[in-house]
Scaffold this motif. Sequence first.
Motif, PDB file in Angstrom:
ATOM      1  N   SER A 124       0.848  -1.193   0.000  1.00  0.00           N
ATOM      2  CA  SER A 124       0.000   0.000   0.000  1.00  0.00           C
ATOM      3  C   SER A 124       0.881   1.239   0.000  1.00  0.00           C
ATOM      4  CB  SER A 124      -0.912   0.008   1.230  1.00  0.00           C
ATOM      5  OG  SER A 124      -1.668   1.209   1.288  1.00  0.00           O
ATOM      6  N   VAL A 125       0.350   2.326  -0.601  1.00  0.00           N
ATOM      7  CA  VAL A 125       1.011   3.629  -0.557  1.00  0.00           C
ATOM      8  C   VAL A 125       0.232   4.491   0.424  1.00  0.00           C
ATOM      9  CG1 VAL A 125       1.674   5.688  -1.842  1.00  0.00           C
ATOM     10  CG2 VAL A 125       1.894   3.431  -2.895  1.00  0.00           C
ATOM     11  N   GLU A 126       0.882   4.893   1.520  1.00  0.00           N
ATOM     12  CA  GLU A 126       0.202   5.662   2.554  1.00  0.00           C
ATOM     13  C   GLU A 126       1.224   6.369   3.431  1.00  0.00           C
ATOM     14  OE1 GLU A 126      -0.432   2.285   5.953  1.00  0.00           O
ATOM     15  OE2 GLU A 126      -1.716   2.117   4.170  1.00  0.00           O
ATOM     16  N   GLU A 127       0.711   7.229   4.312  1.00  0.00           N
ATOM     17  CA  GLU A 127       1.595   7.893   5.266  1.00  0.00           C
ATOM     18  C   GLU A 127       1.921   6.941   6.416  1.00  0.00           C
ATOM     19  OE1 GLU A 127       0.101  11.588   6.681  1.00  0.00           O
ATOM     20  OE2 GLU A 127      -0.319  12.401   4.691  1.00  0.00           O
ATOM     21  N   MET A 128       2.974   7.263   7.138  1.00  0.00           N
ATOM     22  CA  MET A 128       3.300   6.484   8.328  1.00  0.00           C
ATOM     23  C   MET A 128       2.203   6.649   9.376  1.00  0.00           C
ATOM     24  SD  MET A 128       7.420   6.674   8.968  1.00  0.00           S
ATOM     25  CE  MET A 128       7.594   8.431   8.765  1.00  0.00           C
ATOM     26  N   LYS A 129       2.064   5.641  10.226  1.00  0.00           N
ATOM     27  CA  LYS A 129       1.015   5.687  11.244  1.00  0.00           C
ATOM     28  C   LYS A 129       1.202   6.867  12.184  1.00  0.00           C
ATOM     29  CE  LYS A 129       1.812   1.523  12.718  1.00  0.00           C
ATOM     30  NZ  LYS A 129       1.699   0.250  13.487  1.00  0.00           N
ATOM     31  N   ASP A 130       2.418   7.137  12.562  1.00  0.00           N
ATOM     32  CA  ASP A 130       2.713   8.246  13.463  1.00  0.00           C
ATOM     33  C   ASP A 130       3.584   9.263  12.722  1.00  0.00           C
ATOM     34  OD1 ASP A 130       2.853   9.836  15.689  1.00  0.00           O
ATOM     35  OD2 ASP A 130       4.442   8.674  16.671  1.00  0.00           O
ATOM     36  N   SER A 131       3.059   9.746  11.621  1.00  0.00           N
ATOM     37  CA  SER A 131       3.844  10.618  10.749  1.00  0.00           C
ATOM     38  C   SER A 131       4.056  11.986  11.385  1.00  0.00           C
ATOM     39  CB  SER A 131       3.147  10.789   9.394  1.00  0.00           C
ATOM     40  OG  SER A 131       3.880  11.676   8.576  1.00  0.00           O
ATOM     41  N   LYS A 132       5.284  12.437  11.377  1.00  0.00           N
ATOM     42  CA  LYS A 132       5.624  13.783  11.828  1.00  0.00           C
ATOM     43  C   LYS A 132       5.682  14.757  10.666  1.00  0.00           C
ATOM     44  CE  LYS A 132       6.423  12.224  16.037  1.00  0.00           C
ATOM     45  NZ  LYS A 132       6.321  10.778  15.783  1.00  0.00           N
ATOM     46  N   LEU A 133       5.393  14.241   9.462  1.00  0.00           N
ATOM     47  CA  LEU A 133       5.506  15.047   8.250  1.00  0.00           C
ATOM     48  C   LEU A 133       4.269  14.817   7.393  1.00  0.00           C
ATOM     49  CD1 LEU A 133       7.675  16.954   7.091  1.00  0.00           C
ATOM     50  CD2 LEU A 133       8.573  15.036   5.800  1.00  0.00           C
ATOM     51  N   PRO A 134       3.157  15.490   7.697  1.00  0.00           N
ATOM     52  CA  PRO A 134       1.929  15.280   6.934  1.00  0.00           C
ATOM     53  C   PRO A 134       2.148  15.517   5.440  1.00  0.00           C
ATOM     54  CG  PRO A 134       1.515  16.610   8.889  1.00  0.00           C
ATOM     55  CD  PRO A 134       3.001  16.490   8.775  1.00  0.00           C
ATOM     56  N   GLY A 135       1.596  14.605   4.660  1.00  0.00           N
ATOM     57  CA  GLY A 135       1.730  14.701   3.213  1.00  0.00           C
ATOM     58  C   GLY A 135       2.791  13.784   2.647  1.00  0.00           C
ATOM     59  N   ASP A 136       3.674  13.268   3.483  1.00  0.00           N
ATOM     60  CA  ASP A 136       4.735  12.389   3.019  1.00  0.00           C
ATOM     61  C   ASP A 136       4.221  10.958   2.990  1.00  0.00           C
ATOM     62  OD1 ASP A 136       7.129  11.263   2.300  1.00  0.00           O
ATOM     63  OD2 ASP A 136       7.896  11.211   4.349  1.00  0.00           O
ATOM     64  N   GLN A 137       4.208  10.346   1.807  1.00  0.00           N
ATOM     65  CA  GLN A 137       3.724   8.982   1.644  1.00  0.00           C
ATOM     66  C   GLN A 137       4.864   8.066   1.229  1.00  0.00           C
ATOM     67  OE1 GLN A 137      -0.501   8.609   0.076  1.00  0.00           O
ATOM     68  NE2 GLN A 137       0.153  10.479  -0.988  1.00  0.00           N
ATOM     69  N   GLY A 138       4.666   6.779   1.478  1.00  0.00           N
ATOM     70  CA  GLY A 138       5.672   5.792   1.126  1.00  0.00           C
ATOM     71  C   GLY A 138       5.034   4.449   0.850  1.00  0.00           C
ATOM     72  N   LEU A 139       5.860   3.482   0.475  1.00  0.00           N
ATOM     73  CA  LEU A 139       5.415   2.125   0.197  1.00  0.00           C
ATOM     74  C   LEU A 139       5.430   1.331   1.495  1.00  0.00           C
ATOM     75  CD1 LEU A 139       4.717  -0.069  -1.946  1.00  0.00           C
ATOM     76  CD2 LEU A 139       7.178  -0.516  -2.094  1.00  0.00           C
ATOM     77  N   VAL A 140       4.296   0.696   1.838  1.00  0.00           N
ATOM     78  CA  VAL A 140       4.164   0.004   3.118  1.00  0.00           C
ATOM     79  C   VAL A 140       3.862  -1.470   2.868  1.00  0.00           C
ATOM     80  CG1 VAL A 140       2.928  -0.102   5.306  1.00  0.00           C
ATOM     81  CG2 VAL A 140       3.329   2.110   4.210  1.00  0.00           C
ATOM     82  N   LEU A 141       4.659  -2.340   3.496  1.00  0.00           N
ATOM     83  CA  LEU A 141       4.401  -3.774   3.503  1.00  0.00           C
ATOM     84  C   LEU A 141       3.322  -4.033   4.555  1.00  0.00           C
ATOM     85  CD1 LEU A 141       7.037  -6.588   3.389  1.00  0.00           C
ATOM     86  CD2 LEU A 141       5.366  -6.577   5.225  1.00  0.00           C
ATOM     87  N   LYS A 142       2.165  -4.503   4.133  1.00  0.00           N
ATOM     88  CA  LYS A 142       0.988  -4.538   5.000  1.00  0.00           C
ATOM     89  C   LYS A 142       0.726  -5.884   5.662  1.00  0.00           C
ATOM     90  CE  LYS A 142      -1.491  -1.641   5.492  1.00  0.00           C
ATOM     91  NZ  LYS A 142      -1.465  -0.586   6.520  1.00  0.00           N
ATOM     92  N   SER A 143       1.252  -6.973   5.138  1.00  0.00           N
ATOM     93  CA  SER A 143       0.893  -8.301   5.641  1.00  0.00           C
ATOM     94  C   SER A 143       2.039  -8.891   6.448  1.00  0.00           C
ATOM     95  CB  SER A 143       0.555  -9.243   4.484  1.00  0.00           C
ATOM     96  OG  SER A 143      -0.414  -8.660   3.624  1.00  0.00           O
ATOM     97  N   ARG A 144       1.689  -9.766   7.361  1.00  0.00           N
ATOM     98  CA  ARG A 144       2.686 -10.489   8.129  1.00  0.00           C
ATOM     99  C   ARG A 144       2.593 -11.971   7.791  1.00  0.00           C
ATOM    100  NH1 ARG A 144       1.134 -13.134  12.645  1.00  0.00           N
ATOM    101  NH2 ARG A 144       3.209 -12.810  13.555  1.00  0.00           N
ATOM    102  N   ALA A 145       3.749 -12.653   7.885  1.00  0.00           N
ATOM    103  CA  ALA A 145       3.836 -14.084   7.573  1.00  0.00           C
ATOM    104  C   ALA A 145       3.363 -14.370   6.154  1.00  0.00           C
ATOM    105  CB  ALA A 145       3.037 -14.909   8.580  1.00  0.00           C
ATOM    106  N   LYS A 146       3.769 -13.494   5.238  1.00  0.00           N
ATOM    107  CA  LYS A 146       3.431 -13.646   3.819  1.00  0.00           C
ATOM    108  C   LYS A 146       4.673 -13.359   2.978  1.00  0.00           C
ATOM    109  CE  LYS A 146      -1.213 -14.146   3.973  1.00  0.00           C
ATOM    110  NZ  LYS A 146      -1.951 -15.251   3.330  1.00  0.00           N
ATOM    111  N   HIS A 147       4.672 -13.924   1.772  1.00  0.00           N
ATOM    112  CA  HIS A 147       5.703 -13.585   0.802  1.00  0.00           C
ATOM    113  C   HIS A 147       5.261 -12.337   0.037  1.00  0.00           C
ATOM    114  CE1 HIS A 147       8.291 -17.062   1.316  1.00  0.00           C
ATOM    115  NE2 HIS A 147       7.228 -17.860   1.293  1.00  0.00           N
ATOM    116  N   HIS A 148       6.190 -11.381  -0.061  1.00  0.00           N
ATOM    117  CA  HIS A 148       5.914 -10.135  -0.771  1.00  0.00           C
ATOM    118  C   HIS A 148       6.941  -9.957  -1.875  1.00  0.00           C
ATOM    119  CE1 HIS A 148       4.314  -9.655   3.302  1.00  0.00           C
ATOM    120  NE2 HIS A 148       3.488  -8.713   2.848  1.00  0.00           N
ATOM    121  N   ALA A 149       6.503  -9.465  -3.023  1.00  0.00           N
ATOM    122  CA  ALA A 149       7.425  -9.169  -4.117  1.00  0.00           C
ATOM    123  C   ALA A 149       6.827  -8.061  -4.969  1.00  0.00           C
ATOM    124  CB  ALA A 149       7.700 -10.405  -4.959  1.00  0.00           C
ATOM    125  N   ILE A 150       7.617  -7.018  -5.181  1.00  0.00           N
ATOM    126  CA  ILE A 150       7.200  -5.893  -6.003  1.00  0.00           C
ATOM    127  C   ILE A 150       8.457  -5.308  -6.636  1.00  0.00           C
ATOM    128  CG2 ILE A 150       7.347  -4.195  -4.131  1.00  0.00           C
ATOM    129  CD1 ILE A 150       4.844  -2.871  -5.319  1.00  0.00           C
TER     130      ILE A 150
END
Length: 615
Positions: A124-150
């Motif tokens: 997912s592309v979203e801001e950090m949960k506790d972002s100190k910089l509103p508007g700054d987005q990044g790539l977030v790995l959302k699942s646990r115990a899963k294989h991810h590839a992008i």
Amino acid sequence: MDQRVGLLVLLAAGLLCLTLAPVSRAQDLDEAGLDDDVDVEDDLDLGLAGADEGELDGEDVQDDAPSAPKTPPTPKVTYKAPEAMGEHFFAESFDRGTLDGWVVSNAKKEDTDEDIAKYDGKWSVEEMKDSKLPGDQGLVLKSRAKHHAISAQLLRPFTFDTQPLIVQYEVNFQSGIDCGGAYVKLLSQTPDLDLDQFVDKTPYTIMFGPDKCGEDYKLHFIFRHKNPKTGEYEEKHAKKPDSDLRTYYTDKKTHLYTLVLNPDNTFEVLVDQTLVNSGSLLKDMTPPVNPAAEVEDPDDYKPEDWDERPKIQDPDAVKPEDWDEDAPAQMPDEDAVKPDGWLDDEAEYIGDPDAVKPEDWDEDMDGEWEAPQVPNPACETAPGCGAWKRPMIDNPNYKGKWKPPMIDNPNYQGVWKPRKIPNPAFFEDLHPFRMTAFSAVGLELWSMTSDIFFDNFFITNDRNTAERWATDGWGLKKAAEGAADPGLATQMMNAAEERPWLWVVYVLTVALPLVLIIIFCCTGKKKSAATPAEYKKTDEPQPDVKDEEEEEKAEEADEAEESSPAAEEKSDRDESPAEKDEEEEDEDEEQEGTADELEEDVLRRSPRNKKVRRD
């Protein structure tokens, strides 16, 4: 006394500064690392303006109400998306809010259970949960115990020639990290590269980034080297960094990871623009890039008569005639005597007289029932019970089995090793920097923790361009996190919660100097008054023996008589020269008498004189 107090105060201040220095170091680095072109707004005027409007609206209701104290707002860092300037091959800040240009793998991992083989981890592309910089987005790995590839294609393939390679990106373990990686792979340029089928076995040129499982904190730098003889690829791992990497995985802050490869075959690994590892591709990789020129001959065998024994038994040694191999190691002590009161007829253990046979005891199945054994109460006061035996002692004549002494082996030939032969697979690659070109960047990860945040990927061959991108991206995050950091006192409390032993340091640093100051200031000894005998022994000036009150009265009386004019005139008329001489002689005698009386008084009060009288 004042000098001692001053020194103690300076000592206490110095200790306090030394204690606070490590705690405030991160805060100082944050402030020093801010660039001049970073926009920082404190929004103080806006806050005051809003407060004024609120006061105008409620003026009729709260005319006489006292104004509440206002806390100055925390400075806010304004986010501005970094712009890629200068020569670069890839730049991604995710500020478009989409995954445009990225390909999520739909492949399955081979040799893995069907339940977990698929690369079905969510991105997912979203801001950090506790972002100190509103508007700054990044790539977030959302699942646990899963294989991810992008993965994503570069603007153009990177070819290793005369320019360095700089790879950098940001990672934030928002939820910490238990077991998982956050490394990137630079995918090799091959005709059959298919990003939709990106898996762990997809050929890559470089793998770089953090990885952690349990208490093993790693920062990978691996490159695949092509054997010029066989054409096969082999992974080469950089040496482990000497720095402690734990903080980067546990502080939940955004960290910048940078890899620099130079055409002279040197490499640098930096975290937050601080060097943590460096070396040479030729000397500091495992296994080495170039194989050994010679290897052991696999067809060589150790001769049967090869003697590897450095020591042997002396063949000429003879056992002494008085050597008794049958003598026991211990023997009864013949000098021992049975203690008085030893109960020979009493057993050391007896059947428990209070024990009762269980009701379900079956003698046919369980045998004859016997009460459990307990210590004999009759032996509690006696030195022992049962048959007395002499205690055993070491036998002074015991020598054990005789063995010949060891001597140097005259036929010793050393430890056998196979002979060396030229390595048939030997090659010498003096330019390992010239790796396989790569055309894509990808993340192929397994993690037991979710919400890993990636941002600001950048690949270039110009270091200044990379530093400018880092300042515009990671520099803003650092400024925002620094502005939101707690004060020094809060940092000290947080540090003490993580490391309780710091409380001892705090107490010793603050309380101990204060206690010492109080002791030195309040417990000084007062100088006792000296006795007349002490004055007699030294040359120190001696105060008058008479009481001060009598002296003051006598002086006042003398002054009154001398100040009377009539008394002065009468004295001048009546006194004759002879009388004046007599008066002067009388005064001299009185002064001598007074001096003698003072000396006798001093001697009378002396402790030494008292001692003589008592005797």
